[in-house]
Every structure is written in structure tokens, then in C-alpha cells.
Design an enzyme around this catalytic site. Sequence first.
Site, PDB file in Angstrom:
ATOM      1  N   ASN A   9       0.871  -1.179   0.000  1.00 17.67           N
ATOM      2  CA  ASN A   9       0.000   0.000   0.000  1.00 17.67           C
ATOM      3  C   ASN A   9       0.906   1.227   0.000  1.00 17.67           C
ATOM      4  OD1 ASN A   9      -1.783   2.053   0.547  1.00 17.67           O
ATOM      5  ND2 ASN A   9      -2.299   1.360   2.610  1.00 17.67           N
ATOM      6  N   TRP A  10       1.005   1.875  -1.158  1.00 14.02           N
ATOM      7  CA  TRP A  10       1.943   2.998  -1.276  1.00 14.02           C
ATOM      8  C   TRP A  10       1.383   4.285  -0.665  1.00 14.02           C
ATOM      9  CZ3 TRP A  10       3.847   2.276  -7.079  1.00 14.02           C
ATOM     10  CH2 TRP A  10       4.457   1.020  -7.178  1.00 14.02           C
ATOM     11  N   LYS A  11       0.136   4.273  -0.268  1.00 15.05           N
ATOM     12  CA  LYS A  11      -0.503   5.453   0.340  1.00 15.05           C
ATOM     13  C   LYS A  11      -0.272   6.694  -0.548  1.00 15.05           C
ATOM     14  CE  LYS A  11      -0.127   3.191   4.768  1.00 15.05           C
ATOM     15  NZ  LYS A  11      -0.041   3.280   6.225  1.00 15.05           N
ATOM     16  N   HIS A  95      -9.452   1.158   4.942  1.00 17.43           N
ATOM     17  CA  HIS A  95      -8.182   1.314   5.662  1.00 17.43           C
ATOM     18  C   HIS A  95      -8.391   2.247   6.858  1.00 17.43           C
ATOM     19  CE1 HIS A  95      -4.094   2.508   6.599  1.00 17.43           C
ATOM     20  NE2 HIS A  95      -3.705   1.414   5.966  1.00 17.43           N
ATOM     21  N   GLU A  97      -6.749   4.620   7.963  1.00 17.99           N
ATOM     22  CA  GLU A  97      -6.540   6.050   7.670  1.00 17.99           C
ATOM     23  C   GLU A  97      -7.769   6.643   6.992  1.00 17.99           C
ATOM     24  OE1 GLU A  97      -2.833   5.476   5.617  1.00 17.99           O
ATOM     25  OE2 GLU A  97      -1.898   4.934   7.516  1.00 17.99           O
ATOM     26  N   GLU A 167      -5.343  -5.056  10.658  1.00 14.70           N
ATOM     27  CA  GLU A 167      -4.301  -4.060  10.855  1.00 14.70           C
ATOM     28  C   GLU A 167      -4.550  -3.307  12.154  1.00 14.70           C
ATOM     29  OE1 GLU A 167      -2.339  -2.816   6.936  1.00 14.70           O
ATOM     30  OE2 GLU A 167      -4.144  -1.630   7.107  1.00 14.70           O
ATOM     31  N   GLY A 173       2.524   2.100  10.800  1.00 13.44           N
ATOM     32  CA  GLY A 173       3.484   3.194  10.650  1.00 13.44           C
ATOM     33  C   GLY A 173       4.214   3.563  11.928  1.00 13.44           C
ATOM     34  N   SER A 212       3.443  -2.273  10.357  1.00 14.79           N
ATOM     35  CA  SER A 212       4.884  -2.305  10.583  1.00 14.79           C
ATOM     36  C   SER A 212       5.543  -3.610  10.167  1.00 14.79           C
ATOM     37  CB  SER A 212       5.206  -1.971  12.048  1.00 14.79           C
ATOM     38  OG  SER A 212       4.816  -0.640  12.341  1.00 14.79           O
ATOM     39  N   GLY A 233       2.853  -1.195   4.306  1.00 18.32           N
ATOM     40  CA  GLY A 233       2.897   0.229   3.976  1.00 18.32           C
ATOM     41  C   GLY A 233       4.337   0.662   3.738  1.00 18.32           C
ATOM     42  N   GLY A 234       4.956   1.219   4.781  1.00 16.16           N
ATOM     43  CA  GLY A 234       6.292   1.803   4.661  1.00 16.16           C
ATOM     44  C   GLY A 234       7.305   0.916   3.956  1.00 16.16           C
TER      45      GLY A 234
HETATM   46  P1  PGA Z   1       2.863   0.171   7.659  1.00 17.19           P
HETATM   47  O1  PGA Z   1       1.394   0.384   7.041  1.00 17.19           O
HETATM   48  O2  PGA Z   1       3.396  -1.109   7.063  1.00 17.19           O
HETATM   49  O3  PGA Z   1       3.650   1.374   7.243  1.00 17.19           O
HETATM   50  O4  PGA Z   1       2.706   0.056   9.134  1.00 17.19           O
HETATM   51  C1  PGA Z   1       0.540  -0.695   6.845  1.00 17.19           C
HETATM   52  C2  PGA Z   1      -0.759  -0.219   6.256  1.00 17.19           C
HETATM   53  O5  PGA Z   1      -1.203   0.894   6.604  1.00 17.19           O
HETATM   54  O6  PGA Z   1      -1.368  -0.914   5.437  1.00 17.19           O
END
Ligand code: PGA
Length: 250
Positions: A9-11, A95, A97, A167, A173, A212, A233-234
Amino acid sequence: MRKWIVAGNWKMHNTISESVRLATEIKEGITDLKNGEVVVAPPFTALQKVSDALRGSPVALAAQNMYFENKGAYTGEVSPVMLKDTGCSYVIVGHSERRKYFSESDETVNLKALKAMASGLKPIICVGETEAERNKGITEAVIGRQVRAALADVSVEMLAGLVIAYEPVWAIGTGKVASPVQAEEVHDFIRRLLVEIYGCMAEDVRILYGGSVTEDNIAELIAIEDIDGALVGGASLQAGGFLGIIGKMP
Ligand code: PGA
């Protein structure tokens, strides 16, 4: 046997050229995908170019969100028809967010999941508790509510085209990955809930862990029976780290 999934997930990261570069590096780093699937979710603006760059590779394309109508006066929204047009086969729905910053509710998550499946897109439905909810001891109540709501009106025949991502919000993050025991408890809870609702067909639903995930912690998570892959994500923003995670898959 459930096929594992590693989804990046590149956000809100990467311009079009940066996205194409990353997608190309991932494509070139993947040789054999017999037992699993790799998915990337670039920002909307880069979907078409990434789709072009991935042509001929087994890497699948996802969007990070969608609206639950095909077209109309919905300024700023993107429809499932438009996503299919770019070559998406998956879409991330709900998600944390989106829930936190954009007022996504259990109800809209359900509408989006239903619409995605009706449109031939596989939703990756995200659920997760906040730190405060975990500390209050209501993790299962929260996850149970989110899963039941997201799956309202989803029939057993639709299950095959659906993925759930657990999640924990406190792990996203933050570098604070859930311990294998914490993750296992919730994955097992979700599996039992799905079986309660749908019977044995629920054994086919893939449940991903997210929060994470890195190439250093994925091995002990993927070893857990009910963890069928990761939403990353990251660590999906650098090809090396993302390929490192894929390399740890069974
Ligand atoms: P993260 O994000 O790996 O940076 O913790 C995961 C996500 O939000 O899908």
C-alpha cells in the site's frame, strides 16, 4: 490451501515516474509466484502507468479506495468501472486512515465491499482496533463489529473474491508490530467468526496481517496458520524491502 498475498500500500507516496520505477523494480525482482500473489496499490494518478509497466508480469494492481457508484455527480471520487479500466483487480477498502481522516464508516465499508465484488474487483477489507480499544480489552468486540458490518449482505458464494486485512491501528506506521501471539489471537478470532457466519467455506478466505511489517519480522508472522500474507505500507516503498518480504513467503 490458501494462496498467500503480499500487498504493498503505497498510500500518498510516489509521483507517476517514481511509481513506474518502483513497479518495474518489483516486477524485475519477482521470478516465480506459484504459491502466492503480489499486489501493489499505487496512488490513483499512477494506476494506468503502473498497469502498463506491469504488463506481462504476475504482479496485480490495486487501488487504495473507491466509491460505491459507477458514475455520477460525486466530485473527487473514483468508481469501480474506472479502476477496472486501468487494470485493477483488487481494491483496499476501509483502511484505518480512511476511517480516521475521511469519515469512512462500517456502513460505507460494506457498500464499497459489495460494489467492488459486484464489479469484479476483489476488496481487501481492513479492520483493526486502536491502542485505547486494546487497552480497554475490547479488541474482539471492535473487530467483530467491523467484520460483521463489512460483510453484511455478502453471500457465501461471494467469499472467494474477498480478502480481510487485520491491521491494528497502533501498529500502522509506528514500528510497533503486533507480537505473533497478539496477531494469532485476532486472526483466529476472525477465522472463527467467518466460520460461524459462513460455515466451512470461510476456510478459503485469506486474512492478511498489516502494521509495521518488514522483511525482519514477516517470517514469524507468516508461520502462523491463519496469517495468509501481509498488507505492507512503509516497507513497500523500496523494492529491496518489499522483495525481501516476498522472499520470506512459503
Ligand atoms: P505500515 O502500514 O506497514 O507502514 O505500518 C501498513 C498499512 O497501513 O497498510
